[in-house]
Design an enzyme around this catalytic site. Structure first.
Site, PDB file in Angstrom:
ATOM      1  CE  LYS A 185      38.244  27.198  47.232  1.00 12.60           C
ATOM      2  NZ  LYS A 185      38.476  27.917  45.954  1.00 12.60           N
ATOM      3  CG  ASP A 244      37.282  33.707  44.834  1.00 11.70           C
ATOM      4  OD1 ASP A 244      36.532  32.717  44.677  1.00 11.70           O
ATOM      5  OD2 ASP A 244      38.326  33.886  44.172  1.00 11.70           O
ATOM      6  CB  SER A 245      31.569  32.203  44.871  1.00 11.79           C
ATOM      7  OG  SER A 245      31.555  31.588  46.142  1.00 11.79           O
ATOM      8  CD  GLU A 279      34.689  26.016  40.040  1.00 15.98           C
ATOM      9  OE1 GLU A 279      35.480  26.437  40.902  1.00 15.98           O
ATOM     10  OE2 GLU A 279      33.761  26.710  39.572  1.00 15.98           O
ATOM     11  CD  GLU A 313      40.587  30.317  41.591  1.00 17.94           C
ATOM     12  OE1 GLU A 313      40.988  30.708  40.470  1.00 17.94           O
ATOM     13  OE2 GLU A 313      39.465  30.601  42.041  1.00 17.94           O
ATOM     14  CG  ASP A 371      38.298  30.952  47.635  1.00 19.63           C
ATOM     15  OD1 ASP A 371      39.166  30.056  47.525  1.00 19.63           O
ATOM     16  OD2 ASP A 371      37.206  30.922  47.047  1.00 19.63           O
TER      17      ASP A 371
HETATM   18  O1  KIV Z   1      34.497  30.571  45.684  1.00 21.38           O
HETATM   19  C1  KIV Z   1      33.898  29.485  45.604  1.00 21.38           C
HETATM   20  O2  KIV Z   1      32.681  29.382  45.819  1.00 21.38           O
HETATM   21  C2  KIV Z   1      34.676  28.308  45.244  1.00 21.38           C
HETATM   22  C3  KIV Z   1      33.939  27.020  45.066  1.00 21.38           C
HETATM   23  C4  KIV Z   1      33.233  27.012  43.767  1.00 21.38           C
HETATM   24  C5  KIV Z   1      34.823  25.853  45.196  1.00 21.38           C
HETATM   25  O3  KIV Z   1      35.844  28.398  45.083  1.00 21.38           O
END
Ligand code: KIV
Length: 258
Positions: A111, A42-43, A180, A113, A81
């Site tokens: 993934k 989600d980055s 992280e 959180e 994510d």
């Molecule tokens: O979204 C992302 O890039 C991440 C990484 C920093 C692990 O979750």
């Protein structure tokens, strides 16, 4: 790469390598390397969409990017994510949304959180056959609650909480856990205590593997520097110079040639 390959590498003590990926062209390039896993993170909100945080990223946006990535991947294991509020509202909502990520772009895992509080959700997804990667430490979707992007697990008490979170995710069936910005000693202890791989970012050298953001690794934003990232190229500067040369050539009548 399958989940079995990832766990086999982990059991042999080989480091796992993951990079974020958000589009078809990058997926083709990354998949041609020996990278083990791609993360449609989600980055994407910070790197591709220009948001300040990951919070505005929607399920539709992540599915759109994951589908583009998946069209460029033949080999790497692709994790996606789950965006903010696509899994925290209820376990059933999490299941429906994780299911969309597997059904629509056809990626292999999700993934999410959170630690102990998310363990029941992880267990529910795993029970229906959805591989889940956990993510603890600095969890960017909670940036406002955490008071900024800061290292986690520095005190004894905070490290113990992270250990309990990691254990809860493992027990719930997570196949790996991202750590992280976890204080390196805490990350080492967590890695040694788990029977699934830890994937570190800014958490020291003793995790079972590492993940980096594509744009940080390649210097795509020349002005952005992060202590947890290492630059292996200056692609942003190379793009600026190449396009400046093209502009000069067109204006000078050097391109196109007869
Ligand atoms: O979204 C992302 O890039 C991440 C990484 C920093 C692990 O979750």
């Amino acid at each position: 790469m399958t989940l079995r390959d990832i766990h086999a590498k982990y059991r042999r003590g080989e480091k796992l390598v993951m990079v974020t990926c958000y589009d078809y062209a990058s997926a083709l390039l990354l998949d041609a390397t020996d990278v083990d896993m791609l993360l449609v993170g989600d980055s994407v909100g910070n790197t591709m969409l220009g948001y300040e945080t990951t919070l505005p990223v929607s399920l539709e946006q992540i599915i759109h990017h994951a589908a583009a990535v998946k069209r460029g991947v033949q080999r790497a294991f692709t994790v996606v994510d789950m965006p903010f509020l696509s899994y925290q509202t209820s376990t059933e909502e999490a299941l429906r949304n994780a299911g969309r990520i597997l059904k629509e772009p056809g990626c292999e895992a999700v993934k999410l959180e959170g630690g102990q509080s998310m363990a029941p959700t992880v267990a529910r997804l795993v029970a229906v056959g959805i591989p889940v990667m956990g993510h603890i430490g600095l969890t960017p979707q909670s940036v406002h609650a955490l008071g900024g992007y800061r290292v986690q697990g520095r005190s004894e008490e905070a490290a113990c909480r992270l250990m309990a979170d990691a254990k809860a995710l493992e027990e719930a069936g997570a196949f790996a856990v991202v750590l992280e910005l976890v204080w390196p000693e805490a990350a080492s202890e967590i890695t040694a205590s788990l029977n699934v791989p830890t994937i570190g970012i800014g958490s020291g050298p003793n995790c079972s593997g590492q993940v980096q953001v594509f744009h940080d690794l390649l210097g795509i934003f020349p002005e952005r520097h992060f202590r947890h990232a290492k630059r292996y190229a200056e692609i942003g500067e190379a793009i600026r110079q190449a396009v400046a040369k093209y502009v000069e050539d067109v204006r000078a009548g050097r391109f196109p040639e007869a």
